[in-house]
Write a protein that holds these residues in place. Structure first.
Motif, PDB file in Angstrom:
ATOM      1  N   GLY A   8       0.838  -1.206   0.000  1.00  0.00           N
ATOM      2  CA  GLY A   8       0.000   0.000   0.000  1.00  0.00           C
ATOM      3  C   GLY A   8       0.866   1.246   0.000  1.00  0.00           C
ATOM      4  O   GLY A   8       0.626   2.201   0.731  1.00  0.00           O
ATOM      5  N   THR A  10       1.302   3.708  -1.952  1.00  0.00           N
ATOM      6  CA  THR A  10       0.812   5.006  -2.444  1.00  0.00           C
ATOM      7  C   THR A  10      -0.176   5.657  -1.479  1.00  0.00           C
ATOM      8  O   THR A  10      -0.670   6.753  -1.753  1.00  0.00           O
ATOM      9  N   GLY A  11      -0.488   4.988  -0.360  1.00  0.00           N
ATOM     10  CA  GLY A  11      -1.452   5.552   0.584  1.00  0.00           C
ATOM     11  C   GLY A  11      -0.787   6.415   1.643  1.00  0.00           C
ATOM     12  O   GLY A  11       0.418   6.707   1.576  1.00  0.00           O
ATOM     13  N   SER A  12      -1.589   6.800   2.617  1.00  0.00           N
ATOM     14  CA  SER A  12      -1.110   7.673   3.685  1.00  0.00           C
ATOM     15  C   SER A  12       0.000   6.989   4.502  1.00  0.00           C
ATOM     16  O   SER A  12       1.079   7.559   4.728  1.00  0.00           O
ATOM     17  N   ILE A  13      -0.238   5.741   4.925  1.00  0.00           N
ATOM     18  CA  ILE A  13       0.795   5.000   5.673  1.00  0.00           C
ATOM     19  C   ILE A  13       2.013   4.739   4.784  1.00  0.00           C
ATOM     20  O   ILE A  13       3.161   4.926   5.197  1.00  0.00           O
ATOM     21  N   GLY A  36      -2.335  -0.009  -5.316  1.00  0.00           N
ATOM     22  CA  GLY A  36      -3.620  -0.261  -5.967  1.00  0.00           C
ATOM     23  C   GLY A  36      -3.554   0.167  -7.420  1.00  0.00           C
ATOM     24  O   GLY A  36      -3.325  -0.646  -8.319  1.00  0.00           O
ATOM     25  N   GLY A 106       0.325  -1.402   4.786  1.00  0.00           N
ATOM     26  CA  GLY A 106      -0.440  -0.156   4.631  1.00  0.00           C
ATOM     27  C   GLY A 106      -1.572  -0.266   3.629  1.00  0.00           C
ATOM     28  O   GLY A 106      -2.079   0.744   3.151  1.00  0.00           O
ATOM     29  N   ALA A 111      -8.656  -6.402   2.118  1.00  0.00           N
ATOM     30  CA  ALA A 111      -7.831  -6.713   0.944  1.00  0.00           C
ATOM     31  C   ALA A 111      -6.389  -7.014   1.363  1.00  0.00           C
ATOM     32  O   ALA A 111      -5.634  -7.632   0.617  1.00  0.00           O
ATOM     33  N   ALA A 129      -0.186  -1.808  10.180  1.00  0.00           N
ATOM     34  CA  ALA A 129      -1.083  -0.643  10.097  1.00  0.00           C
ATOM     35  C   ALA A 129      -2.478  -1.130   9.713  1.00  0.00           C
ATOM     36  O   ALA A 129      -3.484  -0.653  10.220  1.00  0.00           O
ATOM     37  N   ASN A 130      -2.519  -2.124   8.817  1.00  0.00           N
ATOM     38  CA  ASN A 130      -3.769  -2.664   8.268  1.00  0.00           C
ATOM     39  C   ASN A 130      -4.534  -3.465   9.334  1.00  0.00           C
ATOM     40  O   ASN A 130      -4.539  -4.680   9.355  1.00  0.00           O
ATOM     41  N   LYS A 131      -5.199  -2.705  10.220  1.00  0.00           N
ATOM     42  CA  LYS A 131      -5.858  -3.353  11.365  1.00  0.00           C
ATOM     43  C   LYS A 131      -6.983  -4.269  10.927  1.00  0.00           C
ATOM     44  O   LYS A 131      -7.296  -5.259  11.598  1.00  0.00           O
ATOM     45  N   GLU A 132      -7.655  -3.954   9.787  1.00  0.00           N
ATOM     46  CA  GLU A 132      -8.815  -4.753   9.366  1.00  0.00           C
ATOM     47  C   GLU A 132      -8.466  -6.240   9.228  1.00  0.00           C
ATOM     48  O   GLU A 132      -9.301  -7.105   9.486  1.00  0.00           O
ATOM     49  N   ASP A 156      -0.331   1.214  14.430  1.00  0.00           N
ATOM     50  CA  ASP A 156      -1.438   2.085  14.817  1.00  0.00           C
ATOM     51  C   ASP A 156      -0.959   2.890  16.029  1.00  0.00           C
ATOM     52  O   ASP A 156      -0.347   2.326  16.948  1.00  0.00           O
ATOM     53  N   MET A 222      -5.289  11.292   7.092  1.00  0.00           N
ATOM     54  CA  MET A 222      -5.242   9.846   6.809  1.00  0.00           C
ATOM     55  C   MET A 222      -6.051   9.554   5.554  1.00  0.00           C
ATOM     56  O   MET A 222      -6.676  10.435   4.980  1.00  0.00           O
ATOM     57  N   GLY A 223      -6.092   8.269   5.145  1.00  0.00           N
ATOM     58  CA  GLY A 223      -6.911   7.863   4.009  1.00  0.00           C
ATOM     59  C   GLY A 223      -8.393   8.095   4.298  1.00  0.00           C
ATOM     60  O   GLY A 223      -8.797   8.295   5.441  1.00  0.00           O
ATOM     61  N   MET A 284       1.863  10.325  12.530  1.00  0.00           N
ATOM     62  CA  MET A 284       1.992   8.881  12.322  1.00  0.00           C
ATOM     63  C   MET A 284       3.433   8.440  12.076  1.00  0.00           C
ATOM     64  O   MET A 284       3.751   7.264  12.164  1.00  0.00           O
TER      65      MET A 284
END
Ligand code: NAD
Ligand code: MG
Length: 413
Positions: A8, A10-13, A36, A106, A111, A129-132, A156, A222-223, A284
């Motif tokens: 990830g 390209t994201g915020s993290i 992505g 991140g 996903a 970071a990807n808590k989900e 986190d 954040m995202g 962060m």
């Protein structure tokens, strides 16, 4: 020199992790990137970091990525041409890349599950970071960690704070992290929450909340998904489940406290009633750097905390009526097994529908509650990975179907 993979990127993290790598070029190098579909940014990251492998979630965009890399001026080209991979298999191969020491997760949402498991199976340490992923698949991720010996370092900010506080106890034992066994002497966890975009709104106004309102966070940048989760306080509810899996405490001993300044990032209470807290500006980079440098501390020129500048730190109990997502998360956590996966998937889908302006802000908790209720009879306590993936897909579909038939009437029902 620690070799880092950034999932990830390209994201915020992802971008903040890469900024840290650039700030400490003697300490860290990037070996793998995944993204992505933001090719402009990804090409720039490949140029700057020269990774060994790059994976795109959208495999159809691979030829375009290859074309853009080949079209770079010689002076702009990366030191090496990375191996280019695509799709779910490509993400997993990049996540398990042999030369990596630490994988920063991140990716947003469930996903991230398969790449995270691929990294764990390859024995990599993770900056989570990807808590989900942990929330949806705790019963799958925890045994996988045990089997491979991978360590899950929390990125986190709240969980990093808890982790840092526990380093200060005589019982500190990183091997215990995410084993499901509580840390001895840890009596209570208090997760701090900024209160999100609507903390100063009267509850009656939430029915009018727009996407623009919900995606502007007072303290953190954040995202979009996590910013909406902060506005519903589902983010804090998810973090309660995340803390349960990371630190092994039961739900009666994990609490939420609203702290609008976001200076205290969370607290642990020990057996003798002493409370330890970790403080810092809301940035962060600090928890991310700690994941990268752990167990060391690196010297930074970053803005130092001045409490006289902050003036006041304030705290209050969260309003459970105004923010039903917190209660839904506690209930799903206590139910255990597959229920947190349903909560997470219904939330991801409801937030996506809200961002597409197909449901209202207050529909989000109503949809999640309905879908969790439907799952009740099918709950499995000890799910396999296949069970989690199937239930995740079911809950997304159930949320969409419910939204199509019941919204906006759902709100007024
Ligand atoms: P973001 O939306 O800014 O970035 C998400 C990244 O994941 C992007 O690189 C995107 O390309 C990639 N991605 C999106 N969908 C994908 C898919 N289906 N397959 C593969 N890659 C995909 O999100 P973010 O704010 O950086 O958050 C990332 C994760 O970190 C989330 O789980 C979030 O809860 C967690 N987190 C973020 C922050 C923060 O400050 N941003 C703080 C704490 C935790
Ligand atoms: Mg957090």
């Amino acid at each position: 020199m620690k070799a880092i993979s950034v999932l990830g990127s390209t994201g915020s993290i992802g971008t903040q992790t890469l900024a840290i790598v650039e700030e400490f070029p003697q300490r860290f190098r990037v070996v793998a990137l995944t993204a992505g579909r933001n090719l402009d940014l990804l090409v720039d990251q490949i140029r700057r970091h020269g990774p060994e492998v790059v994976a795109l979630a959208d495999a159809e965009a691979l030829p375009e990525l290859r074309r853009r890399l080949e079209a770079l001026e010689p002076a702009q080209r990366p030191a090496r041409q990375p191996e280019l991979l695509g799709g779910s298999e490509g993400l997993c191969a990049a996540a398990a890349w042999g030369s990596a020491d630490l994988v920063v997760t991140g990716i947003v949402g469930c996903a991230g599950l398969l790449p995270t498991l691929a990294a764990i199976k390859a024995g990599k340490d993770l900056a989570l970071a990807n808590k989900e992923t942990l929330i949806a698949a705790g019963p799958v991720v925890l045994p996988a960690l045990k089997a491979s010996g991978s360590r899950l370092l929390p990125a986190d900010s709240e969980h990093s704070a808890l982790f840092q506080c526990l380093q200060g106890t005589p019982w500190a034992d990183t091997a215990r992290l995410s084993t499901g066994v509580p840390t001895p002497g840890l009596r209570r966890i208090q997760l701090t929450a900024s209160g999100g975009a609507f903390r100063d709104w009267p509850a009656a106004d939430l029915a009018k909340a727009t996407v623009a309102d919900a995606t502007s966070h007072p303290n953190w940048s954040m995202g979009r998904k996590i910013t909406v989760d902060s506005a519903t306080l589902m983010n804090k509810g998810l973090e309660v489940i995340e803390a349960h899996y990371l630190f092994g405490l039961d739900y009666d001993h994990i609490e939420i406290v609203i702290h609008p300044q976001s200076i205290i990032h969370s607290m642990v209470e020990l057996a003798d009633s002493s409370v330890l807290a970790q403080l810092g500006w809301p940035d962060m980079r600090l928890p991310l750097l700690y994941c990268l440098s752990w167990p060391e501390r690196l010297e930074t020129p970053w803005r130092r905390l001045d409490l006289t500048e902050v003036g006041q730190l304030s705290f209050r109990a969260p309003d459970e009526q105004k923010y039903p997502c917190m209660g839904l998360a506690y209930a799903a956590g206590r139910a255990g097994g597959t229920m947190p996966a349903v909560l997470n998937a219904a939330n991801e889908q409801a937030v996506a529908l809200f961002l597409e302006e197909r449901i209202s802000f207050l529909d989000i908790p109503l949809l999640i509650e309905s879908v969790c209720e439907r799952h009740g009879a099918d709950l499995r306590q000890d799910p396999s990975l296949e069970d989690v993936l199937a239930i995740d897909a079911w809950a997304r579909l159930a949320t969409s179907e419910l939204a199509a038939t019941a919204s906006p009437a759902l709100l007024t029902a």
